[in-house]
Design an enzyme around this catalytic site. Structure first.
Site, PDB file in Angstrom:
ATOM      1  N   CYS A   1      34.379  30.393 -95.999  1.00 25.53           N
ATOM      2  CA  CYS A   1      33.620  30.328 -94.614  1.00 25.53           C
ATOM      3  C   CYS A   1      34.325  30.456 -93.261  1.00 25.53           C
ATOM      4  CB  CYS A   1      32.367  29.523 -94.739  1.00 25.53           C
ATOM      5  SG  CYS A   1      32.388  27.578 -94.940  1.00 25.53           S
ATOM      6  N   ARG A   2      33.084  29.501 -92.605  1.00 25.14           N
ATOM      7  CA  ARG A   2      33.327  29.119 -91.134  1.00 25.14           C
ATOM      8  C   ARG A   2      34.517  27.807 -90.883  1.00 25.14           C
ATOM      9  NH1 ARG A   2      33.898  30.324 -85.638  1.00 25.14           N
ATOM     10  NH2 ARG A   2      33.836  28.682 -84.330  1.00 25.14           N
TER      11      ARG A   2
END
Length: 582
Positions: free
Chosen positions: A541-542
């Site tokens: 993800c981030r």
């Protein structure tokens, strides 16, 4: 002790009066009122803050007097220490226990007797034997006169540009402070990274800030030589030639290549020199001569994490502690020993702090340690304080730990706020022999403007503990170079991994990762048909938090899944460092 004089009224001569020497004198007087204490300093100042020299150049520190930690008057009047400036020790006569001293102002030579000698000569800047290295306008920086000469050169020559050779502590701090004076700054670094004590993928946030401030960084290209030439205006310039043949023209050059232990006195009198080139000392800071001690940047000391291994460390904190221990040993206190160094440091430049403690991955790999076998890392990108309170900044933190027992081996952090206190916490944990589970349970300060209920130190411990407990399998961008190079297939064109991006579509559109399949976390359960069970799955993800949850979902449903450490933020920085190194 050798005599009643040495026992009751010891004559202690200290060579060098900066961090280690001044601390030795002060500690000695506090413990022994009857001692005769003499400091012999070849420069014009004692007890000055050499770590502040770049900031004096940049006018952050306004006067050189502000750099003086303690005055000569204080040492003479309050501590009754005989301080002698401009006194260069040229020879040590171990048999007769005397030093030969030259007064640099009068050129008079004389002898000074000692019962005990403390060597605190420090380290000297490296000036390689290259063409033009001694030209006017080419400077190293070791003391206040060096800094003053740099300031005078800038003013006298109306300097507009500078080449800083080397990207360590001095190089970075000088680059920042010269930039504050509106000089165009070029940094030339022989390695494929700045701050060589750090792991390279941690540093791109620093590079981005430097670029924003107009600094030109030349990586992987060392200094070959310097030439003087006349410009069209009749002004003399310096042309810096790099190993690859590039050239940069500037008004001045700062050498920040590094330092080496100043050991010429120790060598000449036959003291033992260690394998790394520093003065050999024991745990009491005693040299191979029972009457001579040595402290600070000139000595080799034990590596705290790897007992029995020696290292060099030019930092003021260890030098001060070593000085106390040396003097205590001289005066009969043998219970206090130097426990070694773990290399804890912080350096600030252009609004970014970089800090580390303990072993880096590079150091472990040099020792033959393998990631995933002997050690592992936990990487987080967390807020410096609570996200709901204004102006939280990202703390990029990497924790390195031993897989067999969770012992903390090292940590590195980069960011604009709260970097030093996180590394300080972990440094103390290493000193105490703690594990990542201890970090998970650490009770740290919390108020919204200072931290979070789960501090970045806690979070790093939690991520590491999850790995140790088997709650998550981990993958790394740098471990799988094909992810960085936009290729995730084998030679036959088949997918080696399924790389799944669980960020939201708008995040993916703004910051895409090539060849990654987007299945938002919110949809992962309803789109399982897109996830083949026969393939190894890697999710990100981030920053790693949402993908951790995705990996937990998929692993419990029977998928072979790994969470990619650090998410997109680590991808961005690992890719940047990989491109620099090629």
């Amino acid at each position: 002790m050798a005599s009643s004089q040495a026992k009751d009224k010891p004559r202690i001569v200290i060579v060098g009066g900066v961090a280690g020497g001044a601390s030795a004198a002060a500690r000695c007087r506090r413990l022994c009122e009857s001692a005769s204490i003499t400091i012999l300093e070849r420069g014009p100042y004692i007890s000055f803050a050499n770590c502040g020299l770049p900031y004096y150049v940049g006018n952050v520190i306004k006067t050189k007097e502000d750099l003086l930690v303690a005055s000569i008057g204080l040492f003479r009047n309050r501590l009754n220490v005989d301080v002698r400036l401009h006194q260069e020790v040229t020879k040590i006569d171990r048999e007769n226990k005397t030093v030969v001293v030259t007064d640099l102002e009068t050129k008079r030579s004389y002898q000074e007797k000692y019962d005990y000698l403390v060597l605190a000569p420090g380290a000297e800047p490296i000036r390689p034997k290259l063409e033009g290295i001694n030209l006017e306008g080419v400077y190293s920086i070791r003391d206040i006169p060096d800094a003053s000469h740099i300031k005078e050169w800038i003013s006298k020559n109306d300097a507009k540009s500078v080449v800083v050779v080397g990207g360590g502590f001095i190089g970075l701090e000088m680059a920042e402070n010269l930039s504050l004076l509106n000089l165009k700054v070029h940094v030339v670094e022989a390695l494929p990274q700045l701050m060589p004590a750090m792991d390279p993928e941690m540093l791109p946030p620093l590079y981005r800030k430097m670029t924003e401030h107009g600094v030109d960084i030349i990586f992987h290209d060392g200094l070959k030589g310097i030439k003087k030439e006349e410009s069209n205006t009749g002004k003399s310039n310096l042309r810096v030639i790099t190993a690859s043949g590039k050239s940069v023209v500037a008004d001045m050059v700062i050498l920040g290549i590094g330092v080496r232990p100043d050991t010429h006195l120790a060598k000449e009198c036959g003291l033992q020199i260690g394998s790394l080139g520093g003065i050999a000392v024991d745990e009491h800071m005693k040299t191979s001569d029972d009457s001579i001690y040595a402290v600070g940047d000139a000595v080799e000391v034990e590596d705290f994490l790897f007992p029995g291994e020696k290292t060099l460390l030019a930092l003021a904190g260890p030098a001060n502690r070593q000085a106390r221990i040396a003097v205590e040993s001289i005066l009969g206190r043998k219970d206090h020993t130097f426990r070694g160094v773990q290399g804890t440091f912080v350096c600030g430049a252009f609004g970014v702090a970089v800090a580390a403690t303990g072993a880096s991955e590079k150091k472990l790999q040099k020792r033959g340690w393998k990631q995933g076998r002997e050690y592992e890392t936990a990487v987080i990108h967390a807020g410096s304080h609570a996200g709901y309170y204004p102006n939280s900044k990202t703390v990029h933190l990497k924790l390195i730990f031993e897989l067999k027992n969770g012992k903390i081996l090292g940590a590195q952090a980069v960011g604009e706020e709260g970097i030093d206190k996180r590394i300080d916490c972990i440094a103390m944990a290493i000193q105490a022999g703690m594990t990542v589970m201890d970090l998970e349970e650490a009770e740290l300060c919390y108020a919204p403007q200072f931290g979070s209920a789960k501090d970045p130190v806690n979070l790093a411990g939690m991520v590491a503990s999850n790995i140790l407990r088997g709650d998550v399998q981990q993958a790394h961008w740098l471990e799988h170079e094909e992810w960085l190079n936009d290729a995730v297939t084998n030679k036959e064109g088949e997918e080696k991994h399924i790389l799944i991006d669980v960020r939201n579509p708008e995040e993916v559109e703004a910051e895409p990762v090539p060849h990654a399949q987007n299945i938002p976390l919110r949809d992962i359960r309803s789109q399982l048909e897109k996830v083949p069970k026969e393939k190894e799955i890697a999710v990100f993800c981030r920053s790693g938090q949402r993908s951790y949850l995705a990996s937990r979902i998929l692993s419990q449903l029977g998928y072979r899944v790994k969470n990619v450490s650090g998410g997109f933020l680590s991808y961005r920085d690992a890719k940047a460092s990989s491109e620099i190194s090629r």
